[in-house]
Design a protein around this motif. Sequence first.
Motif, PDB file in Angstrom:
ATOM      1  N   ASN A 152      11.430  -1.374  -1.939  1.00 37.14           N
ATOM      2  CA  ASN A 152      11.404  -2.245  -3.120  1.00 37.14           C
ATOM      3  C   ASN A 152      10.116  -2.073  -3.915  1.00 37.14           C
ATOM      4  O   ASN A 152      10.132  -2.028  -5.149  1.00 37.14           O
ATOM      5  N   VAL A 153       8.984  -2.002  -3.206  1.00 37.21           N
ATOM      6  CA  VAL A 153       7.702  -1.831  -3.903  1.00 37.21           C
ATOM      7  C   VAL A 153       7.692  -0.492  -4.631  1.00 37.21           C
ATOM      8  O   VAL A 153       7.269  -0.401  -5.796  1.00 37.21           O
ATOM      9  N   TYR A 154       8.182   0.539  -3.976  1.00 37.60           N
ATOM     10  CA  TYR A 154       8.215   1.871  -4.581  1.00 37.60           C
ATOM     11  C   TYR A 154       9.074   1.866  -5.846  1.00 37.60           C
ATOM     12  O   TYR A 154       8.662   2.353  -6.899  1.00 37.60           O
ATOM     13  N   GLN A 155      10.268   1.269  -5.743  1.00 41.03           N
ATOM     14  CA  GLN A 155      11.131   1.232  -6.922  1.00 41.03           C
ATOM     15  C   GLN A 155      10.519   0.382  -8.028  1.00 41.03           C
ATOM     16  O   GLN A 155      10.609   0.716  -9.212  1.00 41.03           O
ATOM     17  N   GLY A 156       9.875  -0.710  -7.643  1.00 40.91           N
ATOM     18  CA  GLY A 156       9.211  -1.548  -8.640  1.00 40.91           C
ATOM     19  C   GLY A 156       8.068  -0.814  -9.315  1.00 40.91           C
ATOM     20  O   GLY A 156       7.897  -0.886 -10.534  1.00 40.91           O
ATOM     21  N   ALA A 157       7.290  -0.084  -8.529  1.00 37.96           N
ATOM     22  CA  ALA A 157       6.137   0.636  -9.091  1.00 37.96           C
ATOM     23  C   ALA A 157       6.606   1.729 -10.046  1.00 37.96           C
ATOM     24  O   ALA A 157       5.975   1.991 -11.064  1.00 37.96           O
ATOM     25  N   LYS A 158       7.743   2.366  -9.716  1.00 37.28           N
ATOM     26  CA  LYS A 158       8.265   3.401 -10.615  1.00 37.28           C
ATOM     27  C   LYS A 158       8.750   2.796 -11.929  1.00 37.28           C
ATOM     28  O   LYS A 158       8.785   3.473 -12.952  1.00 37.28           O
ATOM     29  N   ALA A 159       9.127   1.518 -11.873  1.00 40.98           N
ATOM     30  CA  ALA A 159       9.666   0.877 -13.073  1.00 40.98           C
ATOM     31  C   ALA A 159       8.571   0.305 -13.975  1.00 40.98           C
ATOM     32  O   ALA A 159       8.860  -0.183 -15.061  1.00 40.98           O
ATOM     33  N   VAL A 160       7.322   0.341 -13.522  1.00 38.09           N
ATOM     34  CA  VAL A 160       6.234  -0.210 -14.354  1.00 38.09           C
ATOM     35  C   VAL A 160       6.087   0.645 -15.613  1.00 38.09           C
ATOM     36  O   VAL A 160       6.105   1.877 -15.549  1.00 38.09           O
ATOM     37  N   ASP A 161       5.967  -0.011 -16.738  1.00 30.31           N
ATOM     38  CA  ASP A 161       5.861   0.662 -18.033  1.00 30.31           C
ATOM     39  C   ASP A 161       4.637   1.597 -18.034  1.00 30.31           C
ATOM     40  O   ASP A 161       3.507   1.132 -17.894  1.00 30.31           O
ATOM     41  N   ALA A 178       0.835  -1.203   0.000  1.00 28.64           N
ATOM     42  CA  ALA A 178       0.000   0.000   0.000  1.00 28.64           C
ATOM     43  C   ALA A 178       0.871   1.255   0.000  1.00 28.64           C
ATOM     44  O   ALA A 178       0.683   2.165  -0.818  1.00 28.64           O
ATOM     45  N   ALA A 179       1.860   1.290   0.904  1.00 29.93           N
ATOM     46  CA  ALA A 179       2.691   2.501   1.018  1.00 29.93           C
ATOM     47  C   ALA A 179       3.550   2.698  -0.228  1.00 29.93           C
ATOM     48  O   ALA A 179       3.690   3.820  -0.726  1.00 29.93           O
ATOM     49  N   GLY A 180       4.126   1.613  -0.753  1.00 28.28           N
ATOM     50  CA  GLY A 180       4.998   1.717  -1.932  1.00 28.28           C
ATOM     51  C   GLY A 180       4.239   2.206  -3.152  1.00 28.28           C
ATOM     52  O   GLY A 180       4.721   3.065  -3.902  1.00 28.28           O
ATOM     53  N   LEU A 181       3.033   1.664  -3.372  1.00 29.29           N
ATOM     54  CA  LEU A 181       2.231   2.094  -4.517  1.00 29.29           C
ATOM     55  C   LEU A 181       1.794   3.547  -4.353  1.00 29.29           C
ATOM     56  O   LEU A 181       1.805   4.322  -5.306  1.00 29.29           O
TER      57      LEU A 181
END
Lengths: 282, 247
Positions: A165-174, A105-108
């Motif tokens: 990690n979730v935040y960095q992953g969410a930023k990397a979403v196309d 939730a926080a990362g997204l």
Amino acid sequence: MSTRPTASAGASFPVRRPAGSGRSPRPGRRGIAPETILGPLLLVGLVVGGWHVMASTSDSTLLPGLGEIGDAIGRIVGDGAASTLWVTVVRVLLGFTLAFVAAIAAGLLMARSRWARAILEPAVLIGLTVPGLVWALLAVIWFGLAQTGPVLAVALSAAPPLVLNVYQGAKAVDPGLIEMAHVFRFDRRTRLTRLWLPALVPFLLSGARLGLSLSWKVIVLVEMFGASEGVGYELNTAFSDQDVAAVLAWTIVFGVVMVLIEYGILRTVERRVTRWRKAAIV
Amino acid sequence: MSAHVRLEGVDKAFPARRGGGVEQVLQDLSLEIRPGELVALVGASGCGKTTILNLLAGLERPDAGRVVVEGEDEGGAARAPRLGVVFQQPRLLDWATVRDNVALAARSAGLGADGVDDALRDVGLGDHLDAFPTTLSGGQRQRVAIARAFIVDPDLVLLDEPFSALDELTARRLRLQLQRLWLDGSRTGVLVTHNPQEAAFLADRILVLGRRPAEIVEEHVVRARRPRSPEDDEVFRLHASIVAGLA
């Protein structure tokens, strides 16, 4: 409103397929590489052999022999190590699950809102630098040694790396996929379960590994502070008795559980959710 | 069934990449696309074609003016328009199978997934229903994107240079497939393309855009009936005329 599925209603027409195209290749079961098995066995052999040489040449009670350690393992397994481990594992799983859900939730939120990022980013960075010992102390002081304290200590220590990690992953979403979901009107649930979570899988798994490793360390500390059960309590008892063999035995048993979780759960989940990556690209 | 599209005095600007100002991409642009019409937007790179498409898709908002997309069911009653979009890149979920990629769009449009397999067979992917997109060639992936755009029973189909990333043979095959999907003339479409021949082959009307801020400098009506051939005389004639106008 029309319910006609357009494409099916259109006339079917013959299509020439590209030369050589047929059924799509599917990922097949590949053989296990020898180093996958032999590597860890070699490591265990080197550690056990090295220990044996040290123990047999030093003749110190601080370096118990392999036989003593084996006896201690047999003793703790016979005395109900499973139930002790279960207590600790349940605390870790509850705390980790709490951290995992909060981190998603926080990362997204951080990835989608500048305000959320401005508020949460410093908290995450501070959380990463706080030693696990501090979380363990504060959780015990504030919430005691019943289930709440240990679970919260685990959650507080595991959450920061997971959020990051979730935040960095969410930023990397196309961003193109996000636009696609918008124009095809994916609802919130579909976006979460079919777009965001699968896209975050590699980041979640690496965050889970880091978070779990921190969780084990913190839970042992919390249990050492005065819990009446759990692996940390047993380690503290062995330490008080100056029973090095028992300390090593509990460490080995604990390590085996970690390995089982890594290979039995995390790698199985990883194989399943990333099987599309193994498919060949034409 | 089909949509009525109007842009009324639309302005759109973006922050300039250099200098800190703004780049006016569209200024007081108006155009109308009638229900059932496929209109091609042709023009040089950066002239604002994709911005128009993004405004129609709801991915951008106009700074001034109005963008109106009105849906209409078979009885002629107004309804919220449904969009089918084929992007320049297929934009597929690589972790979902080919069938799932199309079914997700169908379900999100409230249509159920009954027609998904047929839609994929129609674009020649009947043997790849359970494959992951990563196993497909570029042309096959774009065919999945075409099936996804049409499975939602779109009132308006937006095609953003859908074949520009493909080799010419694959692009030609997909243009023929797209034309077949358009044969019943029941939906409105906007095709953005650099390729005048593609525009002349597929569209009912071609709007040639000038440089920024975009304005319509030429309009060509394609009178040839469908199915057309890329070698039709009118397609060649229009192609030559558009190229001459752009030069």
